[in-house]
Design an enzyme around this catalytic site. Sequence first.
Site, short mmCIF file in Angstrom:
data_model
loop_
_atom_site.label_atom_id
_atom_site.label_comp_id
_atom_site.label_asym_id
_atom_site.label_seq_id
_atom_site.Cartn_x
_atom_site.Cartn_y
_atom_site.Cartn_z
N HIS A 1 -41.99 69.07 -71.07
CA HIS A 1 -42.15 69.97 -69.92
C HIS A 1 -40.88 70.76 -69.65
O HIS A 1 -40.51 71.01 -68.49
CB HIS A 1 -42.54 69.18 -68.65
N ASN B 1 -51.15 66.88 -64.52
CA ASN B 1 -51.39 67.92 -65.53
C ASN B 1 -52.62 68.72 -65.14
O ASN B 1 -53.34 68.37 -64.19
CB ASN B 1 -51.64 67.28 -66.89
N TYR C 1 -39.27 57.79 -65.52
CA TYR C 1 -38.79 59.04 -64.91
C TYR C 1 -37.40 58.92 -64.29
O TYR C 1 -36.63 59.88 -64.26
CB TYR C 1 -39.80 59.56 -63.88
#
Length: 700
Positions: A86, A159, A373
């Site tokens: 991304h 998404n 993350y």
Amino acid sequence: MARTTKHKSSTAAIHDQTLHRGAGGELHQIAEGDTPVMTTAQGGPVSDDQNTLKAGARGPSLIEDFHFREKIFHFDHERIPERVVHARGYGAHGYFETYESLAKYTRADLFQRAGEKTPAFVRFSTVAGSKGSFDLARDVRGFAVKIYTKEGNWDLVGNNIPVFFIQDAIKFPDLIHSVKPEPDRAFPQAQSAHDNFWDFISLTPESMHMIMWVMSDRAIPRSFRFMEGFGVHTFRFLNAKDESTFVKFIWKPKLGLQSVVWNEAVKINGADPDFHRRDLWDAIQSGNFPEWELCVQLFDQDFADSFDFDVLDPTKLIPEEVIKPVPVGRLVLDRMPDNFFAETEQVAFMTQNVPPGIDFSNDPLLQGRNFSYLDTQLKRLGSPNFTHIPINAPKCPFAHFQQDGHMAMRNPVGRTNYQPNSRGEGPREDPTRGFRSFAEEIEAPKVRLRAESFADHYSQARQFFNSQTVTEQTHIAMALTFELSKVEEPVIRERMVAHLLNIDEALGAAVADKLGLEKLPKPADAAIAPRDDLPASPALSIIENGPMSFAGRKLGVLVSDGCDAALLKKLQAAIGKEGATVELVAPKVGGVTAADGTRLPAHNMIDGGPSVLFDAVALLLSPEGAGQLTGEAAARDFVADAFAHCKFIGFTAEAMPLLAKAGVEVDEGVMPLDDAGAIAGFVQSCRKLRLWAREPSVKN
Ligand code: HDD
């Protein structure tokens, strides 16, 4: 540091405060008139920013030139690592507005009060390409939303596709390695059409449902504004009594769904690699704020137990016809960041950011993401203090004893930095308001196993394919053929066809035929035989869910000297009334002079404004103009592409020679524009966005 502030956003206000407290920013405003004096980062005024310090005008540079050293040092460190995935993205600010209280299901503060607005930041992205890649790659689009609630940031990192390639996070590095440029040659960029990707996929049957989506037009959206967003995983809502309801999140665009065709996508990438960025920028700057409704699919354990598939399996969705998504609020994007780097580049999304009242399920992909993350933010932003950056900081009060580290901007004051302490100082936990996990009973052996309930890899892939219109099915077959035609190793192509045969025999056979496979392979061994009793779900088709409106779209009008200004005016008015915009394309960007002498400035010269940039086109030409343009390749392409991409084309009779030269056979989508009635008819047709009936004859 010389700073100019255009308008004060909330983020800018935080920034100012920090500067004020940390560095005494106002000391730097040593101004002469209104122009601030340039200083070094240390605040020293600079006398010469054009020349390095040298021993003589032609002599060697001196290392004592601290201004030069500081300037170049800073420049050399301007980049931070791009996101592993991304990397290319574009963000905007806005707000989330709650429709009605969801207290029955969740104690999440943002869902308690009807009409309440909570600030939000959204970043859209592609997955595979680098930061500088083009917007119209065939790829999944990231749809990451950060909502700054009064009880902490909620990141819904989703998404534009409701399922994923893999079921377990341990396969994520392999998936991403396979789709990124191959490591020895460092290409192809931003493309899945290569051996490594399809090798991995053809050995990963659980990907097949996602592959159907990625090969569909969902992977080449017309605009961020016209795509759905999905939280993908099953989450939990927890109410004040800690009762759990499973929830799936879906963002529905107000302007409806729309994609482009592949031939068009390839050309857009050349004509305007920033097509999606520009679209969002233009829409927000012109006050046409994009909007999505947040919908939830709510269900309980009984439904989860009775559903055909495992609700923890991220390669499955719950069809909208089975559980209707209920709108619970809307997201409006109304402000671009003041600075791309500070906000869009530095924003750090993390699936584990959930406020009290929202909790995770045991989806093994989500569980792995929750771990991943935080790591990536430390690597990218370089410090555990990345929450001190305004875009990542909560907008609610916060208090903890975390301290120090690189670039610590908010430092504790006073003596007590631990808890418990006997001074009664500092924050204390709150068992009532604080985050509590759902107290799920778990007694199980510690194993590395994939649940049996995750084993059906083909049934929903088939359901998706069966839910598409014939046009969309054709696009899927062509996308698969294109991608696999770029694969050099025949065995990979065959292995993929073997999977396709489990999804739809005719699809497998068509792709095999187009690839020139000598014989059809045996269908792949399936862990569980694919079902063929799942009903089609019309909600899965883009075409079936078109907006039936031209609002938010763009008409490109090709004009020449001597064109009919009055007609153009009528067309502009009709399109404007529809909520769409008009751009003029002319032989010269300076514009044209209409027959009545009106000067009409153009937005683009023809080479810079090909028809792929528009949703429909019109040709308003004089006989001389049309004659001239028939000799220009860009003008012929303008028309031929619009026709091939099934767009509606309006024209004045004078444009006939250009239509003929471009090989256009006039059909119901190629419409004369001779009077107001005809214009109204044209605009009405444009609401359909494309004349798909034309496609078999032009073969997209
Ligand atoms: Fe991820 C970024 C969405 C699976 C690890 N992911 C990232 C972004 C989006 C998603 C939208 C960009 C956020 C932004 O704009 O900054 N990712 C998904 C979805 C997934 C998914 C919808 C499956 C349902 N991701 C996934 C897995 C892992 C990651 C299984 C690892 C175990 N994703 C990352 C990451 C990134 C990321 C490496 C790169 C940059 C970042 O996090 O901030 O940690």
